[in-house]
Design a protein around this motif. Structure first.
Motif, PDB file in Angstrom:
ATOM      1  N   SER A  52       0.826  -1.211   0.000  1.00  0.00           N
ATOM      2  CA  SER A  52       0.000   0.000   0.000  1.00  0.00           C
ATOM      3  C   SER A  52       0.856   1.256   0.000  1.00  0.00           C
ATOM      4  N   GLN A  61      -1.396   2.101  -3.750  1.00  0.00           N
ATOM      5  CA  GLN A  61      -2.619   1.598  -3.145  1.00  0.00           C
ATOM      6  C   GLN A  61      -3.497   0.847  -4.129  1.00  0.00           C
ATOM      7  N   GLN A 114      -3.205  -4.929  -6.531  1.00  0.00           N
ATOM      8  CA  GLN A 114      -3.944  -6.041  -5.939  1.00  0.00           C
ATOM      9  C   GLN A 114      -2.987  -7.215  -5.725  1.00  0.00           C
ATOM     10  N   ASN A 136      -7.012 -10.133   5.874  1.00  0.00           N
ATOM     11  CA  ASN A 136      -7.219  -8.968   6.743  1.00  0.00           C
ATOM     12  C   ASN A 136      -6.298  -7.814   6.372  1.00  0.00           C
ATOM     13  N   ARG A 137      -5.158  -8.135   5.764  1.00  0.00           N
ATOM     14  CA  ARG A 137      -4.207  -7.092   5.367  1.00  0.00           C
ATOM     15  C   ARG A 137      -4.458  -6.585   3.945  1.00  0.00           C
ATOM     16  N   GLY A 138      -5.536  -7.047   3.338  1.00  0.00           N
ATOM     17  CA  GLY A 138      -5.925  -6.467   2.055  1.00  0.00           C
ATOM     18  C   GLY A 138      -5.711  -7.330   0.844  1.00  0.00           C
TER      19      GLY A 138
END
Length: 391
Positions: A77, A81, A84, A102-104
């Motif tokens: 990020s 950002q 993916q 949870n971290r994206g």
């Protein structure tokens, strides 16, 4: 349209994975649809991303030397950002998968990799990236449009007339409250010559930038027309002809133009399809300014406009307004209407122009309540004092 290949960064310390990936996607690589970059740990991956900022998808193992996949996920990020990530975890390690999500992380795969599943996952991720990019472009376009609207609004507001200096002839106050960022309403007042004060209100069809530009054009043409034409009708003849030329957008404008003779209080006027103004007399009676039965401006070139006159005596107040006032609706879809306007004006005889203006606007807002404003609200109020004597 961008036909360059989509770049995917694969991060894994297994040496043979690069060969397997290139073999699986060889046709799409040859067609220029996909391009794969490779790194053996998180640190190398970050270096690759700095050298290749167009990478939008990272496929990363979790267990790697130097920097593992979960740490890399935290760093992505900061790099971009919009990147993916798809995480690969051995032996169905659900704890690490849960942490990664949870971290994206966008999705996950388990080892040993099923390459058919990998292709489906990459396609799903790329579709998501495309949708995100489309949404971001739409957002950026919206921001740009809003910036342009802000500039247009500043331009529109900057040409509003300056307040008339205090004098013993008359006082004029006006206000416009656009329904959107910029409006299609117009008011103006200016001295045509030493003894004639021009009073204008107009409403352009449509909203947005085209309507705003049309109001500015109308204002400029009308002011210019007063330099060489003696009557309001003659001025509107010229303005109408110029607005009607090459009017492919079919925008039109309703407009009231009055020329007030400050030596005797006689106002000559021409009304191009606009709401009938009101005169609030000193005895609290309210009268309509009679129509001149003219067409709106910008529709029919060559139309000949007509004049009329009305007497304004000391203490009388002229009220010009747009249909944003008379057609303002409340939550029950009831209109404010001319009857409520007249009733409100009846109690304002003898009041200063600024008080009359504010009371009218406050009454409309109170009536509308929480109902959204659907049209520009514009009002101009001119109150006569003692006429001056011409030399």
């Amino acid at each position: 349209m961008d036909n360059s290949p989509v770049r995917v960064l694969v991060v894994d310390d297994e040496e043979d994975l690069e060969l397997l990936v290139r073999q699986k996607f060889r046709r799409r690589i040859r067609r220029g649809e996909l391009e794969f970059l490779f790194a053996h740990n998180g640190k190398e991956a970050l270096e690759q991303l700095l050298e290749n900022p167009d990478v939008r998808l990272v496929l990363s193992d979790i267990n790697m030397p130097v920097m593992d996949g979960l740490t890399l996920l935290n760093q992505l990020s900061e790099v971009d950002q919009d990147i993916q990530a798809v995480i690969v975890s051995a032996y169905g390690d659900m704890d690490n998968i849960r942490i990664a999500m949870n971290r994206g992380a966008f999705d996950f795969l388990t080892k040993p990799i099923d390459f058919n599943d990998l292709e489906i996952t990459i396609e799903k991720a790329l579709r998501h990236i495309h949708e995100m990019q489309t949404a971001l472009e739409a957002r950026d376009n919206l921001v740009a449009i809003r910036q342009e609207l802000d500039v247009a609004r500043q331009v529109q507001m900057s040409v509003r007339p300056k307040e008339l200096p205090e004098n013993r002839i008359c006082e004029v106050n006006a206000e416009i409250i656009p329904a959107k960022e910029i409006g299609g309403d117009l008011y103006d007042y200016f001295y045509i010559d030493e003894f004639h004060l021009g009073l204008v209100i107009a409403d352009v069809s449509g909203k947005g930038v085209p309507a705003a530009l049309f109001t500015l054009l109308t204002r400029a043409l009308l002011r210019a027309a007063t330099k060489n034409h003696s009557s309001p009708a003659e001025c509107l003849n010229l303005v109408n002809d110029l607005l009607s030329e090459d009017n492919e957008t079919c925008i039109f404008v309703t407009l009231f133009f009055g020329s007030l003779d400050i030596t005797n209080g006689v106002m000559s006027y021409s009304n191009a399809g606009h709401n009938l103004p009101r005169v609030l007399r000193v005895d609290s009676s309210v009268v309509e300014v009679p129509s001149t039965n003219n067409l709106v401006l910008g529709v029919l070139k060559g139309h000949q406009y007509s004049n009329d006159q009305i007497q304004l005596d000391p203490g009388d107040t002229l009220i010009l307004y747009t249909d944003g006032i008379s057609e303002a609706e409340n939550s029950l879809e009831e209109e404010f209407g001319e009857a409520r306007l007249d009733e409100k004006l009846t109690g304002l005889a003898g009041m200063r122009a600024d008080i009359v203006l504010q009371d009218v606007i406050d009454s409309v807002r109170e009536f509308a309540g929480d109902a959204p404003q659907s049209d520009d609200i514009t009002c101009l109020v001119a109150r006569m004092h003692d006429p001056v004597k011409s030399p």
